[in-house]
Each structure stands twice: as structure tokens, then as C-alpha cells.
Design an enzyme around this catalytic site. Structure first.
Site, PDB file in Angstrom:
ATOM      1  N   LEU A 134       0.519   4.933  -1.784  1.00 52.52           N
ATOM      2  CA  LEU A 134      -0.751   5.325  -2.404  1.00 52.52           C
ATOM      3  C   LEU A 134      -0.662   6.683  -3.067  1.00 52.52           C
ATOM      4  O   LEU A 134      -1.394   6.982  -4.010  1.00 52.52           O
ATOM      5  CB  LEU A 134      -1.864   5.348  -1.348  1.00 52.52           C
ATOM      6  CG  LEU A 134      -2.252   4.010  -0.722  1.00 52.52           C
ATOM      7  CD1 LEU A 134      -3.210   4.229   0.444  1.00 52.52           C
ATOM      8  CD2 LEU A 134      -2.881   3.087  -1.759  1.00 52.52           C
ATOM      9  N   GLY A 167       2.996  13.946  -1.715  1.00 52.74           N
ATOM     10  CA  GLY A 167       2.817  15.371  -1.967  1.00 52.74           C
ATOM     11  C   GLY A 167       3.687  16.184  -1.047  1.00 52.74           C
ATOM     12  O   GLY A 167       4.687  15.690  -0.501  1.00 52.74           O
ATOM     13  N   GLY A 210       4.253  14.693   2.543  1.00 53.71           N
ATOM     14  CA  GLY A 210       4.891  13.405   2.717  1.00 53.71           C
ATOM     15  C   GLY A 210       4.238  12.338   1.858  1.00 53.71           C
ATOM     16  O   GLY A 210       3.465  12.632   0.943  1.00 53.71           O
ATOM     17  N   VAL A 217       1.972   8.642   1.460  1.00 47.41           N
ATOM     18  CA  VAL A 217       0.887   7.869   2.067  1.00 47.41           C
ATOM     19  C   VAL A 217       1.061   6.410   1.668  1.00 47.41           C
ATOM     20  O   VAL A 217       1.215   6.103   0.483  1.00 47.41           O
ATOM     21  CB  VAL A 217      -0.489   8.373   1.615  1.00 47.41           C
ATOM     22  CG1 VAL A 217      -1.598   7.588   2.315  1.00 47.41           C
ATOM     23  CG2 VAL A 217      -0.640   9.862   1.898  1.00 47.41           C
ATOM     24  N   LYS A 243       0.060   8.112   6.695  1.00 43.88           N
ATOM     25  CA  LYS A 243       0.737   9.272   6.118  1.00 43.88           C
ATOM     26  C   LYS A 243       1.996   9.552   6.939  1.00 43.88           C
ATOM     27  O   LYS A 243       1.920   9.807   8.140  1.00 43.88           O
ATOM     28  CB  LYS A 243      -0.167  10.499   6.106  1.00 43.88           C
ATOM     29  CG  LYS A 243       0.511  11.733   5.521  1.00 43.88           C
ATOM     30  CD  LYS A 243      -0.449  12.898   5.392  1.00 43.88           C
ATOM     31  CE  LYS A 243      -1.364  12.735   4.211  1.00 43.88           C
ATOM     32  NZ  LYS A 243      -0.672  12.855   2.908  1.00 43.88           N
ATOM     33  N   ASP A 258      -4.809  23.359   1.181  1.00 40.55           N
ATOM     34  CA  ASP A 258      -4.362  22.598   0.009  1.00 40.55           C
ATOM     35  C   ASP A 258      -5.537  21.829  -0.591  1.00 40.55           C
ATOM     36  O   ASP A 258      -5.470  20.620  -0.801  1.00 40.55           O
ATOM     37  CB  ASP A 258      -3.227  21.644   0.383  1.00 40.55           C
ATOM     38  CG  ASP A 258      -2.470  21.132  -0.843  1.00 40.55           C
ATOM     39  OD1 ASP A 258      -2.584  21.763  -1.921  1.00 40.55           O
ATOM     40  OD2 ASP A 258      -1.771  20.109  -0.730  1.00 40.55           O
TER      41      ASP A 258
END
Length: 625
Positions: free
Chosen positions: A308, A311, A314, A316, A330, A429
Site C-alpha cells: 500500500l 517510507g 518500512g 505497508v 506495517k 513525521d
């Protein structure tokens, strides 16, 4: 055996709570209205809290902005379906009344409100609680008659109304009571004849009233072995055993699961792989420790076709569990040794109690010596970033009303993390890619707490900067030290993404080096009063320019260079709701004009200096933003 085992299990539960969750709490986000996840359950419990006149220090986390009552103190839910099954509010010195709205909680099996100062009558609506097995209102100041509707509760086993001021006669049972094993009506102002059928209950107590317990037969007003007055201790022992057995049946499963978890021998759902090896899923409370094999199967062995997004933390993956529940898994990176497993689990449990309508709910996790995985609900509308910049043919764009709601929802979620969690959680983030959208396009802040999770092996949290270029606050980039105000900066950039539909850094604007950063690009156009050029062209001018201007102003206030100048998220929420923005913006403009004049004065001085000085100062001025 019954009472002893019940006490043992209760002691185990208390040990679990004090050891694993001491100091973890998320309380009282003071925003918003009731939302769909609450439905009538939250309404009813909030009505009960209000009618009981709970003080400001009581039931703080009974709050309509939380995802659901299952996280509230003194409330227990069925782990399988999250229905509220138990409410226990003993000896809390309430002074109010009982709310009739509690009668809508059809799944309640136990209500305990003994030892308070509750006044008024017992609402007849309590007779609607068809699954109720235990009702304990002992030692209050209740008045009025016993509602005849209580006799309709066919599943009721324990009814304790003693030590109140109830009056009138005891209603004649017409139906129900087939399962009642304990009835206490002692020390009230009841009068009249006790219905004969009530003497068939194994344990009863009608003493301390003006009742006639034996017109036709010499019935005693309290249960005994027989009516001759012989010792009733054997029967009391039997009743105590029955009571203990019931408690075990009602709570034993949950307590046993929690205790066994502490012994690392939990009972769970087993998964067998092709080699015949057994793996296990373990559920405790609101969180599940998933088996590696189950998540491997759910994601088709973590197929790239199920990715999906990815980043700094890791990838997803979309997954489907064995019960057809869609999830997002995730798979974190940056893990090496297995020593961090316990620390990781503690951090996961801490994050799992941060529950708010605008925060992504953590379903569970999985750990192995080399892997860390987190499991979340699947968000059908993906992220704000994808809806802004990765639209598929035929998909509608995010309209302006949705963008406004997303801005406010994300602000509320961050405010909750900063101000209402203990310990507070800093996201580190914040960006459009980490603001997810549920089926109703409600903003859900994701990935909060991950920066802390992936740093559990670090002795110094300033050694590693986490985030995305263009979204990172200048002080975090230069020192590695984060705070709530670094999140505020990232949120301001996210607002600019919402307004423009553009990325935080866009090298297609290289023809003007000052426009590579979205923040500089918007600042320039705002100074030139070219607001229409800022707005996402996909909106096709279907927006309010006044509302656009207000959102840009909030964004620029959030992205000031000095963290001390940025507003806290609580103030951001108020400004988005229309309170205090004009004054704050006027103050900012005055400071900004002064700053620009100083910059221009410095530029004029540099024009008279040599090239080496000019270059050096220019480098300093163009440093971390």
C-alpha cells in the site's frame, strides 16, 4: 473452591494491570461532538456519568471523543465484538440519580453501583436489559417502588437492592426469575406480603422491612437450611460456592487469559504451516499479538502486489485475516537483536491506549527475533497524499469541504497526542501521506509513535532524525531534537499540501530556486496576494477564497522558523474553528515585516562587501529551513 479461585484470579488481574499499564493513560480530548463509532452505547454511559453528578476528577476518560467505551475505566467489553458487558462503579461517592438511558445497553450482563449516595428511583428501563445477570445497587439512597419490569429479566441471577429507602410492596413476579439464585431486599421500607415464589430462591434476605414473610406458612425473612431454625451455614456455603462459580463463568475466561499472558503461556488461535510447525495468535484486552504465520498468509507472503505504501519506517501491506477482516500490516525496518522485544511490546501497549476518533487504532503486533510488525485497520480511502496526487481515472477529487474537515480532524488528533496522553506522544513525521482517510473521508493520523518504536535500541534519541525532507522542522534537522512544535511545523506543511495539492519539495520549479520548497513558493505568492495561483487546480475554483486564505494563514503560523513562535496544536484547533486567527495573524505580519526589512538591510550591506563575505553569509542564510 469457588470463592478461593475467584479471589486468585482477581489478584492476578490486579497484578497484570499494575505491572503493565501503570502510568499509561490518554484522557479527555476536549473537542468535537459524538461520532458514529460511539452510537448509543457511548451516549448511554455519558448520560449515566452526567446523572450521577460525577466530579471533574471522576471518570475522566469517559469522553465522547474517544473511539469507544471499551477503553474507559470501570467498563468491560466482550473481546470478540467490543460490546459493553460490565459497568462497575462501587463506592465513588456519587450524589445523583440513575439515568434511564442505561436501559438501551442490551448486551450488559453486570451493573454494580453499590456504596454510593445515589438518590431517586430505579428506572423501569432497567427491565430492558435482557442479558443482565447481576444488578447490585446496595447501600445507596434509592427511593420509590421496585419496578415490576425487573422481574422480566430472565437471565438475572443476582439482584441486590438492600440498604436503600425503597418503599411500597414487592411486585408479584409474572415471568422470569427462573435463574435467580440471590435476592437481597433487606433494610428498606418495603411493606406487604412477600410473594411465595420468592422463597424458592436459594438465597434471599427480606429483613429490616415491614414485610409479612409468613401469612400462610411460617416463612423466615432470610434463607436458611430449613424453617425450624437450624444452622444455615451449609446452605450459605453452597450459595457462596454458586456465587463464586458464577463469577468465574462471567470473568474467568478474561482473567485466565490475562494471567496466562503474564506467564507467556497464552491460549490462542493456532496456525500450522506447510512444514507442520505450530504458530499462535494471542489476544489480550484491546490488543492482539499475531502469529507470524497468520500475517504471512494474510499478505500472500508479503507480496509486492499488496504493498500500500512505503517510507522511512518500512512497507505497508494490505492483508486479509482468516476471518476476512481487512487489515494494513506495517513491516518495520531497523531491527537487529532480539533484546528489544520486551521494550517494543511495552511501547506498543503504551501507543495502543491512545484512542481518539482521529488517530489510527492499533489492532495488534507481531515480533520475532528479526521482525517487528504492526497491524492496523485497513483504510479504504488510503491517504491524503494519494487522494491529492495519485487519483485513478474516474475517482473524484477531494472537494474543499472534505479538505477543511481533514485539516481540523488531523489537528484534533495531534492535539490529543500532545496534550492528553501520558506520556505525551510526538509524531515526528506529520505529512499528507501519514494522514489516512476512513470510509467517510474522516482524517485519521497514522504512524504516530513509530519514531519512538524504532529507536528503542538507541541510548540517545537525538542520534537519528526521522522524517521526510520538506516536512522536517529546521531545529529538528539541525539538532536532532524534537518536540511538539516539530509536529506543528509538519502539520503546517501538510495544510499547504491540502490547499495546493502539491508536494513539499518539487524540483519542477527549479527555474526559480526559491520555489523548490512548497513553503517558500506559498509565502511568495501570499505576499503578492496571488491566492488563486496557490489553490489546487483540480478544485476548479470551487472553493471559498476567504477559507483558503484562513487555512494558508494557519499554515504559515505553524511553519515559523522559531519553534517558540509556533502555536500549540490546541490553538491551531481553535483557529481552524474560527477563534483567534485574526489577532495571531496580525502579530505575525508585524514580525514578518520587521524581519524582511532586516534581511533587506543586510543585503544592502553585503552589496558593499567582498565576494567571499557575500558567499559565506549567503550560505548561512540558506541553511536548514
Amino acid at each position: 473452591m469457588g470463592p478461593f479461585l475467584g479471589a486468585l484470579l482477581l489478584a492476578c488481574l490486579l497484578s497484570f494491570v499494575s505491572a503493565d499499564f501503570q502510568g499509561y493513560s490518554c484522557l479527555n480530548a476536549p473537542v468535537g461532538q459524538f461520532f458514529s463509532g460511539f452510537h448509543f452505547t457511548g451516549d448511554a454511559l455519558i448520560a449515566l456519568k452526567s446523572s450521577l453528578h460525577a466530579s471533574a476528577d471522576q471518570l475522566k476518560d469517559w469522553n465522547q471523543n474517544l473511539v469507544g467505551p471499551c477503553t474507559w475505566t470501570n467498563v468491560k467489553c466482550d473481546p470478540s465484538n467490543k460490546n459493553v458487558i460490565s459497568v462497575t462503579l462501587s463506592s465513588m461517592n456519587f450524589s445523583g440519580t440513575l439515568s434511564p438511558k442505561i436501559g438501551v445497553l442490551q448486551n450488559l450482563s453486570s451493573i454494580t453501583l453499590k456504596g454510593n449516595g445515589i438518590t431517586g428511583e430505579i428506572p423501569k428501563e432497567f427491565g430492558n436489559l435482557s442479558n443482565l445477570t447481576s444488578l447490585d445497587l446496595e447501600n445507596n439512597n434509592l427511593t420509590g417502588e421496585i419496578p415490576s419490569s425487573l422481574w422480566n429479566l430472565k437471565n438475572l441471577k443476582f439482584l441486590t437492592l438492600g440498604k436503600n429507602n425503597l418503599n411500597g410492596t414487592i411486585p408479584q413476579p409474572i415471568s422470569g426469575l427462573t435463574n435467580l439464585i440471590s435476592l437481597s431486599l433487606d433494610s428498606n421500607d418495603l411493606s406487604g406480603q412477600v410473594p411465595d415464589i420468592l422463597f424458592n430462591i436459594p438465597n434471599y434476605n427480606f429483613t429490616g422491612n415491614n414485610l409479612n414473610c409468613g401469612v400462610n406458612f411460617p416463612h423466615p425473612c432470610v434463607s436458611t437450611e430449613n424453617n425450624s431454625g437450624s444452622s444455615h451455614k451449609p446452605k450459605v456455603g453452597l450459595i457462596v460456592g454458586i456465587v463464586g462459580g458464577f463469577v468465574i463463568l462471567l470473568f474467568g475466561g478474561l482473567l485466565f487469559l490475562l494471567c496466562k499472558r503474564r506467564q507467556k503461556g497464552n491460549k490462542g488461535e493456532f496456525f500450522v504451516d506447510v512444514a507442520g510447525e505450530v504458530d499462535q495468535r494471542i489476544s489480550f484486552g484491546q490488543l492482539t499479538r499475531f502469529a507470524w504465520r497468520e500475517l504471512q498468509l494474510a499478505t500472500d507472503s508479503f507480496s509486492e502486489n499488496n504493498v500500500l505504501g512505503k517510507g522511512g519506517f518500512g512497507k505497508v501491506y494490505k492483508g486479509v485475516l482468516s476471518d476476512n477482516t481487512k487489515v494494513a500490516v506495517k513491516r518495520l525496518i531497523d531491527f537487529g537483536s532480539p533484546e528489544g522485544d520486551a521494550a517494543f511490546q511495552r511501547e506498543v501497549e503504551m501507543i495502543s491506549v491512545a484512542v481518539h476518533r482521529n488517530l489510527l487504532r492499533l489492532i495488534g503486533f507481531c515480533t520475532t527475533p528479526t521482525e517487528r510488525l504492526l497491524v492496523y485497520p485497513f483504510m479504504p480511502n488510503l491517504s491524503v497524499a494519494s487522494r491529492l496526487r495519485e487519483l485513478k481515472p474516474g475517482e473524484p477529487v477531494l472537494d474543499w469541504p472534505k479538505r477543511k474537515r481533514i485539516a481540523l480532524g488531523a489537528a484534533r488528533g495531534l492535539d490529543y497526542l500532545h496534550e492528553h496522553c501520558n506520556p505525551k506522544i510526538i509524531h515526528r513525521d506529520v505529512k499528507a501521506a501519514n494522514i489516512l482517510l476512513d470510509e467517510d473521508f474522516e482524517a485519521v493520523v497514522g504512524d504516530f509513535g513509530l519514531a519512538k518504536l524504532v529507536d528503542v535500541r538507541q541510548t540517545n534519541i537525538t542520534t537519528q532524525v526521522r522524517g521526510t525532507m520538506g516536512h522536517i522542522a529546521p531545529e529538528y534537522l539541525s539538532t536532532g531534537k524534537s518536540s511538539e512544535r516539530t509536529d506543528v511545523f509538519g502539520y503546517g506543511i501538510m495544510l499547504l499540501e491540502l490547499v495546493t495539492g502539491q508536494r513539499a519539495i518539487d524540483f519542477s520549479r527549479l527555474e526559480d530556486e526559491d520555489d523548490v520548497l512548497l513553503l517558500d513558493y506559498v509565502k511568495k505568492l501570499e505576499r503578492e496576494k496571488k491566492l488563486d495561483e496557490i489553490v489546487d487546480r483540480n478544485l476548479k475554483q470551487d472553493y471559498s477564497i476567504e477559507e483558503v486564505e484562513a487555512m494558508i494563514q494557519v499554515a504559515l503560523l505553524c511553519t515559523q522558523a522559531s519553534p517558540e513562535d509556533r502555536p500549540p496544536m490546541s490553538e491551531v484547533v481553535r483557529m481552524l474553528e474560527g477563534e483567534g486567527l485574526a489577532q495571531r495573524w496580525e502579530e505575525w505580519q508585524h514580525v514578518e515585516v520587521t524581519r524582511r526589512r532586516e534581511y533587506e538591510r543586510l543585503q544592502r550591506r553585503l552589496d558593499w562587501g567582498d565576494d567571499s563575505v557575500h558567499i559565506q553569509v549567503a550560505i548561512e542564510l540558506s541553511g536548514g529551513r
